[in-house]
Design a protein around this motif. Structure first.
Motif, PDB file in Angstrom:
ATOM      1  N   VAL A 141       0.854  -1.203   0.000  1.00 60.30           N
ATOM      2  CA  VAL A 141       0.000   0.000   0.000  1.00 60.30           C
ATOM      3  C   VAL A 141       0.884   1.245   0.000  1.00 60.30           C
ATOM      4  O   VAL A 141       0.684   2.168  -0.791  1.00 60.30           O
ATOM      5  CB  VAL A 141      -0.947   0.018   1.228  1.00 60.30           C
ATOM      6  CG1 VAL A 141      -1.682   1.347   1.331  1.00 60.30           C
ATOM      7  CG2 VAL A 141      -1.941  -1.135   1.155  1.00 60.30           C
ATOM      8  N   CYS A 147      -4.740  -0.565  -2.419  1.00 55.82           N
ATOM      9  CA  CYS A 147      -5.203  -0.221  -1.061  1.00 55.82           C
ATOM     10  C   CYS A 147      -5.595  -1.504  -0.330  1.00 55.82           C
ATOM     11  O   CYS A 147      -5.704  -2.564  -0.945  1.00 55.82           O
ATOM     12  CB  CYS A 147      -6.406   0.722  -1.133  1.00 55.82           C
ATOM     13  SG  CYS A 147      -7.888  -0.058  -1.780  1.00 55.82           S
ATOM     14  N   PRO A 179       1.826   6.447  -1.227  1.00 54.77           N
ATOM     15  CA  PRO A 179       0.648   5.667  -1.630  1.00 54.77           C
ATOM     16  C   PRO A 179      -0.145   6.348  -2.751  1.00 54.77           C
ATOM     17  O   PRO A 179       0.170   7.469  -3.142  1.00 54.77           O
ATOM     18  CB  PRO A 179      -0.177   5.619  -0.329  1.00 54.77           C
ATOM     19  CG  PRO A 179       0.262   6.806   0.458  1.00 54.77           C
ATOM     20  CD  PRO A 179       1.665   7.139   0.047  1.00 54.77           C
TER      21      PRO A 179
END
Ligand code: B12
Ligand code: SF4
Ligand code: SF4
Length: 271
Positions: A141, A147, A179
């Motif tokens: 992630v 995710c 991310p």
């Protein structure tokens, strides 16, 4: 080694990983990983065993970080539903599963190039935490691969949760790749949770009060490791003995449950 490398190194690493067979790859800073939800909570979840646990050098609940580790390179290999054999755990098979062997081959090749051509020292990590591995979903992630979904797995834009992961550490800080802003679970009616044969997502297991963080397994604290592990034990009991190409002696093959993975519509090829 402490010198910083140019931004282009990250494109080079991702490109090379792809050439060697990865479906995606990314980079995360070790300092950020140490503060990620799984790494914070891991020491607090209790010393219970799950299938495949090893007697390792690392104490239960601990994650080992080599002192010189600055960045982690995370590599993913696609495990599509029509290639179930990639996910088979085969007794005595070097690499555990054929998919995992692909991952270690990719990491081996990447490591050679980075060490020989760029002078970066690489620590290739094992799969098991108790043998020195890290918590791969959080790493993925933070490296921008996807995710954490409501099925408690890494969900990627391209293949949904149907990927497997592996990592290595570098002694030099590399530019990060994540991310990313990606959340397919918002508004989804959660076929992943309904598909579970053990109702592993039925009840809240952890709360922020107990663990001090609100990013909990399966996003709201409902994933039961114990119930899922019960299914894994059953899958082991139902293992088959198969004949493998080039091998005289048949081997035991375990095919673990993947229903929370296959039921997710993200990244599923169109029919
Ligand atoms: C032990 C283990 C198991 C145990 C326990 C699982 C668990 N989650 O605790 C058992 C045997 C039950 C299991 C089951 C499965 N596993 Co498993 N397992 C592992 C292993 C070795 C360590 C995982 C672990 O202990 N995590 C620690 C706990 C604390 O984390 P957690 O409960 O998952 O919850 C954290 C996250 O959700 C995170 N989080 C939540 N929100 C957010 C938000 C952000 C921003 C971030 C960064 C993090 C984050 O924080 C939570 C902690 O609070 C990893 C390999 C590795 N080295 O990482 C593979 C791994 C996680 N397993 C994997 C798979 C595929 C499975 C199964 C599908 C079985 C199968 N067929 O292989 C099921 C799926 C169960 C599920 N829905 O989660 C893959 C996942 C790939 C993916 N796409 O995500 C991994 C990465 C291995 C691999 N080969 O790549 N597994
Ligand atoms: S099925 Fe829906 S809720 Fe579950 S992981 Fe996939 S997108 Fe998220
Ligand atoms: S792997 Fe199977 S038993 Fe475990 S949570 Fe997913 S659907 Fe449930």
């Amino acid at each position: 080694m402490t010198s910083s490398l140019p931004e282009e190194i990250k494109d080079h690493i991702i490109e090379k990983a792809g050439e060697f067979g990865a479906c995606s790859a990314g980079i995360a800073a070790v300092d950020t990983l140490k503060k990620s939800p799984s790494h914070i909570v891991y020491g607090k979840i209790g010393d219970y065993q799950t299938v495949g646990n090893r007697e390792g050098q690392i104490r239960p609940g601990e994650v080992s970080w080599p002192q010189n580790a600055r960045s982690a390179i995370i590599v993913a290999v696609a495990h599509p539903e029509n290639k179930p054999e990639l996910d088979w755990w085969i007794e005595g098979y070097n690499g555990g599963t054929p998919g995992n062997r692909r991952l270690t081959d990719i990491n081996d090749k990447l490591a050679v190039g980075l060490e020989e051509e760029h002078g970066i020292k690489i620590t290739k990590l094992p799969y098991h935490i108790e043998s020195g591995g890290i918590l791969l979903k959080d790493a993925a992630v933070l490296a921008g691969l996807g995710c954490i979904g409501k099925n408690n797995m890494l969900v990627t834009p391209e293949f949904g949760p149907r990927v497997r992961l592996r990592a290595m550490l570098t002694d030099v800080a590399l530019p990060g790749t994540g991310p990313v802003d990606f959340d397919p679970c918002r508004g989804c009616d959660m076929p992943c949770r309904h598909a579970c044969p053990r109702q592993a997502f039925e009840a809240r297991i952890y709360s922020q009060k107990d663990f001090g963080i609100d990013q909990l397994p399966a996003r709201n604290g409902v994933f039961s490791r114990t119930l899922c592990n019960r299914q894994m034990k059953l899958d082991e009991a139902n293992s088959k003995t198969i004949k493998m190409e080039g091998r005289e002696v048949p081997r035991r093959r375990v095919s673990y449950c993947r229903l929370c993975e296959f039921s997710c519509p993200v990244g599923r090829p169109s029919q």
